[in-house]
Design a protein around this motif. Structure first.
Motif, short mmCIF file in Angstrom:
data_model
loop_
_atom_site.label_atom_id
_atom_site.label_comp_id
_atom_site.label_asym_id
_atom_site.label_seq_id
_atom_site.Cartn_x
_atom_site.Cartn_y
_atom_site.Cartn_z
N GLY A 137 -10.01 24.67 -9.19
CA GLY A 137 -9.09 24.12 -8.19
C GLY A 137 -7.80 24.89 -8.12
N LYS A 138 -7.30 25.30 -9.27
CA LYS A 138 -6.03 26.02 -9.32
C LYS A 138 -6.14 27.39 -8.66
CE LYS A 138 -2.24 26.75 -12.46
NZ LYS A 138 -1.75 26.50 -13.81
N VAL A 139 -7.17 28.16 -9.01
CA VAL A 139 -7.28 29.52 -8.48
C VAL A 139 -7.66 29.54 -7.01
CG1 VAL A 139 -9.72 30.00 -9.05
CG2 VAL A 139 -8.03 31.86 -9.08
N THR A 140 -8.39 28.53 -6.54
CA THR A 140 -8.82 28.51 -5.14
C THR A 140 -7.83 27.81 -4.22
OG1 THR A 140 -10.04 26.42 -5.39
CG2 THR A 140 -11.28 28.49 -5.76
N GLY A 141 -6.94 26.99 -4.80
CA GLY A 141 -6.01 26.24 -3.98
C GLY A 141 -6.58 24.92 -3.47
N TYR A 142 -7.73 24.51 -4.00
CA TYR A 142 -8.36 23.23 -3.64
C TYR A 142 -8.51 22.39 -4.90
CZ TYR A 142 -9.59 25.22 0.89
OH TYR A 142 -9.53 25.78 2.14
N PRO A 143 -7.43 21.70 -5.32
CA PRO A 143 -7.52 20.88 -6.54
C PRO A 143 -8.69 19.91 -6.47
CG PRO A 143 -5.26 20.97 -5.74
CD PRO A 143 -6.13 21.60 -4.67
N GLY A 144 -9.44 19.85 -7.57
CA GLY A 144 -10.57 18.93 -7.65
C GLY A 144 -11.86 19.44 -7.04
N CYS A 145 -11.84 20.67 -6.51
CA CYS A 145 -13.06 21.17 -5.87
C CYS A 145 -14.06 21.65 -6.91
CB CYS A 145 -12.74 22.30 -4.90
SG CYS A 145 -12.48 23.90 -5.68
N SER A 146 -15.29 21.80 -6.48
CA SER A 146 -16.31 22.47 -7.27
C SER A 146 -16.97 23.50 -6.37
CB SER A 146 -17.32 21.47 -7.84
OG SER A 146 -17.95 20.76 -6.80
N ASP A 164 -33.09 44.35 -0.46
CA ASP A 164 -33.59 44.50 -1.82
C ASP A 164 -32.41 44.28 -2.76
OD1 ASP A 164 -34.97 45.11 -4.13
OD2 ASP A 164 -35.01 47.27 -3.75
N VAL A 165 -32.13 43.02 -3.10
CA VAL A 165 -30.98 42.67 -3.93
C VAL A 165 -31.44 41.83 -5.11
CG1 VAL A 165 -29.29 42.74 -2.05
CG2 VAL A 165 -30.44 40.60 -2.57
N LYS A 166 -30.67 41.91 -6.18
CA LYS A 166 -30.90 41.05 -7.34
C LYS A 166 -29.86 39.94 -7.29
CE LYS A 166 -30.90 41.01 -12.36
NZ LYS A 166 -30.56 41.76 -13.57
N VAL A 167 -30.29 38.71 -7.48
CA VAL A 167 -29.39 37.57 -7.47
C VAL A 167 -28.94 37.28 -8.90
CG1 VAL A 167 -29.15 35.12 -6.92
CG2 VAL A 167 -30.57 36.59 -5.47
N GLU A 168 -27.64 37.23 -9.08
CA GLU A 168 -27.03 36.82 -10.35
C GLU A 168 -26.49 35.41 -10.12
OE1 GLU A 168 -27.19 38.87 -12.89
OE2 GLU A 168 -27.63 40.77 -11.87
N GLY A 169 -27.03 34.43 -10.82
CA GLY A 169 -26.64 33.04 -10.61
C GLY A 169 -27.81 32.31 -9.95
N PRO A 170 -27.58 31.20 -9.31
CA PRO A 170 -26.28 30.59 -9.04
C PRO A 170 -25.73 29.83 -10.23
CG PRO A 170 -28.01 29.31 -7.99
CD PRO A 170 -28.67 30.48 -8.65
N TRP A 171 -24.41 29.68 -10.18
CA TRP A 171 -23.69 28.92 -11.18
C TRP A 171 -22.87 27.83 -10.49
CZ3 TRP A 171 -23.00 34.40 -11.25
CH2 TRP A 171 -23.76 35.06 -12.21
N ASP A 172 -22.67 26.75 -11.19
CA ASP A 172 -21.76 25.69 -10.73
C ASP A 172 -20.43 25.87 -11.45
OD1 ASP A 172 -23.63 24.40 -9.04
OD2 ASP A 172 -24.51 23.37 -10.76
N ARG A 173 -19.37 25.97 -10.66
CA ARG A 173 -18.02 26.14 -11.22
C ARG A 173 -17.22 24.88 -10.93
NH1 ARG A 173 -19.34 30.22 -14.35
NH2 ARG A 173 -19.57 32.21 -13.31
N THR A 174 -16.76 24.24 -11.99
CA THR A 174 -15.96 23.03 -11.84
C THR A 174 -14.79 23.11 -12.82
OG1 THR A 174 -17.28 21.84 -13.48
CG2 THR A 174 -17.94 21.61 -11.17
N GLY A 175 -13.91 22.15 -12.72
CA GLY A 175 -12.80 22.06 -13.65
C GLY A 175 -11.48 22.42 -13.00
N PRO A 176 -10.39 22.16 -13.70
CA PRO A 176 -9.07 22.37 -13.11
C PRO A 176 -8.77 23.83 -12.78
CG PRO A 176 -8.89 21.73 -15.43
CD PRO A 176 -10.33 21.58 -15.04
#
Length: 154
Positions: free
Chosen positions: A49-58, A34-46
């Motif tokens: 990539g910077k915070v995840t360590g995968y430049p160019g990722c989405s 029994d959970v509420k879903v927040e999102g989904p969202w698409d995250r893109t942009g520099p």
């Protein structure tokens, strides 16, 4: 910050799981819990990539709210990054999370009958001051272990 000081943590806010298919994972978790879903969202942009360590990722992202906005499960699907890993508990780097349930044996019987996979039937842990109860590990579509924990009282 001095190297000898420790960081004081106010609270644990969320746990993140990287999944292969966000929609499949949302369907799995909302079909059981029994959970509420927040999102989904698409995250893109520099910044992503910077915070995840995968430049160019989405990233496709959703949060599952189990009833407290300060205790969330974050699901992340990288659309162009990373490799599949084996999340079994014995592997270094693997993780699991635990949820408190009222009747682990009934949940195990119900979900097993519906075809869900578990590591084992529920067992009773050895008593200790922090953790004593009936537990089993439910396996999600990506192989993550979800510990179903029914606390016992002395």
């Amino acid at each position: 910050m001095a190297s000898s000081s420790k960081v004081r943590i106010a609270a644990l806010n969320h746990v993140g799981l990287t999944v292969a298919d966000l929609d499949r994972s949302i369907a799995f978790y909302t079909g059981i819990f029994d959970v509420k879903v927040e999102g989904p969202w698409d995250r893109t942009g520099p910044g992503v990539g910077k915070v995840t360590g995968y430049p160019g990722c989405s990233v496709r992202q959703a949060f599952l709210n189990f009833g407290r906005t300060d205790q969330l499960l974050e699901l992340l699907e990288y659309t162009n990054g990373g490799v599949v890993v084996d999340p079994a508990n014995g592997n270094a780097g693997a993780a699991h999370f635990a949820v408190v349930v009222d009747d682990v044996d009934a949940i195990y019987a119900d979900l097993s009958a519906k075809g869900h996979s578990f590591v084992s039937p529920p067992i009773t842990t050895s008593p200790n001051p922090l953790f004593w109860g009936r537990v089993t590990y439910l396996i999600d579509p990506d192989g993550f272990r979800i510990e179903l924990y029914q606390p016992l009282e002395a």
